[in-house]
Design a protein around this motif. Structure first.
Motif, PDB file in Angstrom:
ATOM      1  N   SER A 181       7.365  75.455 -53.049  1.00  0.00           N
ATOM      2  CA  SER A 181       8.809  75.340 -53.229  1.00  0.00           C
ATOM      3  C   SER A 181       9.542  75.432 -51.911  1.00  0.00           C
ATOM      4  O   SER A 181      10.556  74.765 -51.683  1.00  0.00           O
ATOM      5  CB  SER A 181       9.310  76.435 -54.179  1.00  0.00           C
ATOM      6  OG  SER A 181       8.989  77.711 -53.642  1.00  0.00           O
ATOM      7  N   GLN A 182       9.016  76.227 -50.945  1.00  0.00           N
ATOM      8  CA  GLN A 182       9.662  76.361 -49.662  1.00  0.00           C
ATOM      9  C   GLN A 182       9.550  75.064 -48.879  1.00  0.00           C
ATOM     10  O   GLN A 182      10.506  74.604 -48.260  1.00  0.00           O
ATOM     11  CB  GLN A 182       9.013  77.505 -48.872  1.00  0.00           C
ATOM     12  CG  GLN A 182       9.701  77.777 -47.537  1.00  0.00           C
ATOM     13  CD  GLN A 182       9.053  78.935 -46.799  1.00  0.00           C
ATOM     14  OE1 GLN A 182       8.138  79.545 -47.331  1.00  0.00           O
ATOM     15  NE2 GLN A 182       9.530  79.204 -45.609  1.00  0.00           N
ATOM     16  N   GLY A 183       8.356  74.417 -48.901  1.00  0.00           N
ATOM     17  CA  GLY A 183       8.194  73.143 -48.213  1.00  0.00           C
ATOM     18  C   GLY A 183       9.084  72.078 -48.816  1.00  0.00           C
ATOM     19  O   GLY A 183       9.668  71.260 -48.107  1.00  0.00           O
ATOM     20  N   ASP A 184       9.245  72.070 -50.145  1.00  0.00           N
ATOM     21  CA  ASP A 184      10.098  71.081 -50.795  1.00  0.00           C
ATOM     22  C   ASP A 184      11.558  71.285 -50.423  1.00  0.00           C
ATOM     23  O   ASP A 184      12.297  70.313 -50.213  1.00  0.00           O
ATOM     24  CB  ASP A 184       9.928  71.163 -52.313  1.00  0.00           C
ATOM     25  CG  ASP A 184       8.511  70.745 -52.727  1.00  0.00           C
ATOM     26  OD1 ASP A 184       7.826  70.084 -51.914  1.00  0.00           O
ATOM     27  OD2 ASP A 184       8.110  71.102 -53.843  1.00  0.00           O
ATOM     28  N   SER A 185      11.983  72.531 -50.337  1.00  0.00           N
ATOM     29  CA  SER A 185      13.394  72.788 -50.025  1.00  0.00           C
ATOM     30  C   SER A 185      13.742  72.353 -48.610  1.00  0.00           C
ATOM     31  O   SER A 185      14.880  71.976 -48.328  1.00  0.00           O
ATOM     32  CB  SER A 185      13.694  74.282 -50.203  1.00  0.00           C
ATOM     33  OG  SER A 185      12.919  75.040 -49.274  1.00  0.00           O
ATOM     34  N   LEU A 186      12.747  72.396 -47.690  1.00  0.00           N
ATOM     35  CA  LEU A 186      13.004  71.955 -46.324  1.00  0.00           C
ATOM     36  C   LEU A 186      12.964  70.436 -46.200  1.00  0.00           C
ATOM     37  O   LEU A 186      13.672  69.855 -45.373  1.00  0.00           O
ATOM     38  CB  LEU A 186      11.971  72.577 -45.383  1.00  0.00           C
ATOM     39  CG  LEU A 186      12.064  74.093 -45.200  1.00  0.00           C
ATOM     40  CD1 LEU A 186      10.929  74.585 -44.330  1.00  0.00           C
ATOM     41  CD2 LEU A 186      13.403  74.490 -44.600  1.00  0.00           C
ATOM     42  N   GLY A 187      12.133  69.753 -47.020  1.00  0.00           N
ATOM     43  CA  GLY A 187      11.979  68.312 -46.890  1.00  0.00           C
ATOM     44  C   GLY A 187      12.986  67.512 -47.692  1.00  0.00           C
ATOM     45  O   GLY A 187      13.266  66.357 -47.358  1.00  0.00           O
ATOM     46  N   LEU A 188      13.574  68.081 -48.749  1.00  0.00           N
ATOM     47  CA  LEU A 188      14.479  67.335 -49.625  1.00  0.00           C
ATOM     48  C   LEU A 188      15.743  66.853 -48.917  1.00  0.00           C
ATOM     49  O   LEU A 188      16.124  65.678 -49.080  1.00  0.00           O
ATOM     50  CB  LEU A 188      14.831  68.194 -50.849  1.00  0.00           C
ATOM     51  CG  LEU A 188      15.688  67.492 -51.916  1.00  0.00           C
ATOM     52  CD1 LEU A 188      14.972  66.254 -52.444  1.00  0.00           C
ATOM     53  CD2 LEU A 188      15.992  68.469 -53.061  1.00  0.00           C
ATOM     54  N   PRO A 189      16.440  67.671 -48.110  1.00  0.00           N
ATOM     55  CA  PRO A 189      17.637  67.180 -47.408  1.00  0.00           C
ATOM     56  C   PRO A 189      17.335  66.018 -46.483  1.00  0.00           C
ATOM     57  O   PRO A 189      18.122  65.056 -46.406  1.00  0.00           O
ATOM     58  CB  PRO A 189      18.123  68.410 -46.643  1.00  0.00           C
ATOM     59  CG  PRO A 189      17.577  69.567 -47.387  1.00  0.00           C
ATOM     60  CD  PRO A 189      16.254  69.116 -47.893  1.00  0.00           C
ATOM     61  N   LYS A 190      16.177  66.093 -45.790  1.00  0.00           N
ATOM     62  CA  LYS A 190      15.821  64.994 -44.878  1.00  0.00           C
ATOM     63  C   LYS A 190      15.546  63.719 -45.659  1.00  0.00           C
ATOM     64  O   LYS A 190      15.934  62.623 -45.237  1.00  0.00           O
ATOM     65  CB  LYS A 190      14.588  65.388 -44.061  1.00  0.00           C
ATOM     66  CG  LYS A 190      14.836  66.528 -43.083  1.00  0.00           C
ATOM     67  CD  LYS A 190      13.588  66.822 -42.289  1.00  0.00           C
ATOM     68  CE  LYS A 190      13.824  67.960 -41.295  1.00  0.00           C
ATOM     69  NZ  LYS A 190      12.610  68.276 -40.517  1.00  0.00           N
ATOM     70  N   PHE A 191      14.874  63.853 -46.780  1.00  0.00           N
ATOM     71  CA  PHE A 191      14.578  62.681 -47.600  1.00  0.00           C
ATOM     72  C   PHE A 191      15.877  62.048 -48.125  1.00  0.00           C
ATOM     73  O   PHE A 191      16.045  60.816 -48.108  1.00  0.00           O
ATOM     74  CB  PHE A 191      13.669  63.099 -48.759  1.00  0.00           C
ATOM     75  CG  PHE A 191      13.275  61.948 -49.645  1.00  0.00           C
ATOM     76  CD1 PHE A 191      12.258  61.085 -49.277  1.00  0.00           C
ATOM     77  CD2 PHE A 191      13.926  61.730 -50.858  1.00  0.00           C
ATOM     78  CE1 PHE A 191      11.892  60.028 -50.097  1.00  0.00           C
ATOM     79  CE2 PHE A 191      13.567  60.681 -51.675  1.00  0.00           C
ATOM     80  CZ  PHE A 191      12.537  59.818 -51.292  1.00  0.00           C
ATOM     81  N   ALA A 192      16.807  62.902 -48.608  1.00  0.00           N
ATOM     82  CA  ALA A 192      18.087  62.392 -49.114  1.00  0.00           C
ATOM     83  C   ALA A 192      18.876  61.708 -48.019  1.00  0.00           C
ATOM     84  O   ALA A 192      19.510  60.647 -48.242  1.00  0.00           O
ATOM     85  CB  ALA A 192      18.894  63.550 -49.719  1.00  0.00           C
ATOM     86  N   THR A 193      18.852  62.284 -46.810  1.00  0.00           N
ATOM     87  CA  THR A 193      19.556  61.665 -45.682  1.00  0.00           C
ATOM     88  C   THR A 193      18.971  60.303 -45.356  1.00  0.00           C
ATOM     89  O   THR A 193      19.705  59.342 -45.071  1.00  0.00           O
ATOM     90  CB  THR A 193      19.469  62.591 -44.450  1.00  0.00           C
ATOM     91  OG1 THR A 193      20.020  63.864 -44.779  1.00  0.00           O
ATOM     92  CG2 THR A 193      20.229  61.994 -43.280  1.00  0.00           C
ATOM     93  N   ALA A 194      17.634  60.185 -45.379  1.00  0.00           N
ATOM     94  CA  ALA A 194      16.990  58.900 -45.100  1.00  0.00           C
ATOM     95  C   ALA A 194      17.396  57.854 -46.130  1.00  0.00           C
ATOM     96  O   ALA A 194      17.648  56.696 -45.783  1.00  0.00           O
ATOM     97  CB  ALA A 194      15.472  59.091 -45.103  1.00  0.00           C
ATOM     98  N   ILE A 195      17.487  58.251 -47.396  1.00  0.00           N
ATOM     99  CA  ILE A 195      17.886  57.306 -48.440  1.00  0.00           C
ATOM    100  C   ILE A 195      19.334  56.858 -48.239  1.00  0.00           C
ATOM    101  O   ILE A 195      19.676  55.656 -48.381  1.00  0.00           O
ATOM    102  CB  ILE A 195      17.716  57.932 -49.836  1.00  0.00           C
ATOM    103  CG1 ILE A 195      16.227  58.221 -50.106  1.00  0.00           C
ATOM    104  CG2 ILE A 195      18.296  57.027 -50.911  1.00  0.00           C
ATOM    105  CD1 ILE A 195      15.358  56.985 -50.091  1.00  0.00           C
ATOM    106  N   LEU A 196      20.220  57.777 -47.883  1.00  0.00           N
ATOM    107  CA  LEU A 196      21.621  57.423 -47.639  1.00  0.00           C
ATOM    108  C   LEU A 196      21.763  56.449 -46.477  1.00  0.00           C
ATOM    109  O   LEU A 196      22.570  55.494 -46.524  1.00  0.00           O
ATOM    110  CB  LEU A 196      22.437  58.698 -47.373  1.00  0.00           C
ATOM    111  CG  LEU A 196      22.645  59.624 -48.587  1.00  0.00           C
ATOM    112  CD1 LEU A 196      23.363  60.896 -48.148  1.00  0.00           C
ATOM    113  CD2 LEU A 196      23.431  58.923 -49.690  1.00  0.00           C
ATOM    114  N   ILE A 197      20.961  56.701 -45.397  1.00  0.00           N
ATOM    115  CA  ILE A 197      21.013  55.799 -44.248  1.00  0.00           C
ATOM    116  C   ILE A 197      20.552  54.402 -44.659  1.00  0.00           C
ATOM    117  O   ILE A 197      21.132  53.382 -44.253  1.00  0.00           O
ATOM    118  CB  ILE A 197      20.148  56.354 -43.104  1.00  0.00           C
ATOM    119  CG1 ILE A 197      20.769  57.639 -42.545  1.00  0.00           C
ATOM    120  CG2 ILE A 197      19.987  55.336 -41.985  1.00  0.00           C
ATOM    121  CD1 ILE A 197      19.918  58.356 -41.531  1.00  0.00           C
TER     122      ILE A 197
END
Length: 263
Positions: free
Chosen positions: A12-28
């Motif tokens: 869960s800790q690894g997911d919480s760190l990677g989710l914002p970056k993934f969402a940012t990549a999708i927005l870009i």
């Protein structure tokens, strides 16, 4: 943070760190598609405006490719890292197994060396002409090798070999015996195994060149005696028979001679 700590970190800790970056990549990426649609809509604009849009597009394109590389390349790098870790673990296990095998081989060599020393000491001690030899070597031999009163048919050394190398020992005999005249025989001894019954059986008897020695104790040392043995088998499964059918003896000692039974 060590590698083990990273592996033990909750998912869960690894997911919480990677989710914002993934969402940012999708927005870009979505912004990139919207900008392409806008450029297509403005394709008929002036040359100066179009040049400026291309300049902006090239910068945005580099950002989009970096974002896509993160989204789609993350799993590839993770798989490569996991495979590298597996290869490292396999190498460690192979090294550990090789070390264990080497230790086993060294221990086996040490045991075989000790057996060789004992056997060598026994041979030297049995063939000593005099006990007046000087130095500590002979004293060591005398303290580590039990002397036997056997005759030249040296079953003592055969017995020692069997004890040191039980899996590759010398074959022994088992058989039934009958000695007469019963009223004059006191005892029969073979390989230092003494029996007072005039008939019975023996097992585990060492023999050399298809023969073995017997000691017979009579009421009168000059009396004659007859020894007959039957049902003779060795530990290798070979059947044997007594040459002549019996041994006619006079005095305290005799040699029983055998031959193989032909199938």
């Amino acid at each position: 943070m060590t590698q083990n700590q990273e592996q033990n970190r909750p998912a869960s800790q690894g997911d919480s760190l990677g989710l914002p970056k993934f969402a940012t990549a999708i927005l870009i990426f979505l912004a990139y598609l919207i900008f392409i649609a806008y450029m297509l809509h403005e394709s008929k604009t002036t040359e100066l405006a179009w040049t400026r849009m291309l300049y902006i597009f090239s910068g945005l394109e580099a950002i989009v490719f970096a974002a896509l590389g993160y989204v789609f390349g993350k799993d590839i790098h993770r798989i490569r890292a996991e495979k590298a870790e597996e290869r490292a673990e396999d190498a460690k296990r192979a090294e550990k197994d090789a070390k264990k095998e080497a230790e086993k081989a060294n221990e086996k060599a040490r045991i075989e060396k000790e057996k060789g020393i004992q056997l060598s000491a026994a041979v030297v001690a049995r063939n000593m002409v005099s006990e007046k030899a000087s130095g500590s070597t002979f004293e060591f031999i005398k303290s580590n090798v039990k002397q036997s009163n056997h005759s030249s048919s040296d079953f003592f050394l055969v017995d020692l070999v069997n004890k040191l190398y039980p899996d590759k020992g010398v074959a022994t005999l088992s058989f039934d015996y009958e000695i007469s005249p019963a009223e004059k025989v006191i005892s029969l001894s073979i390989n230092n195994i003494r029996k007072t019954k005039k008939e019975g059986s023996y097992s585990g008897i060492y023999f050399v060149n298809n023969s073995f020695e017997v000691d017979v104790e009579m009421e009168n040392d000059l009396d004659d005696w007859t020894l007959k043995i039957t049902k003779i088998w060795d530990t290798d499964g070979n059947e044997k028979k007594q040459i002549g059918g019996s041994l006619q003896g006079s005095g305290p000692r005799g040699i029983v001679e055998l031959e193989d039974v032909k199938s």
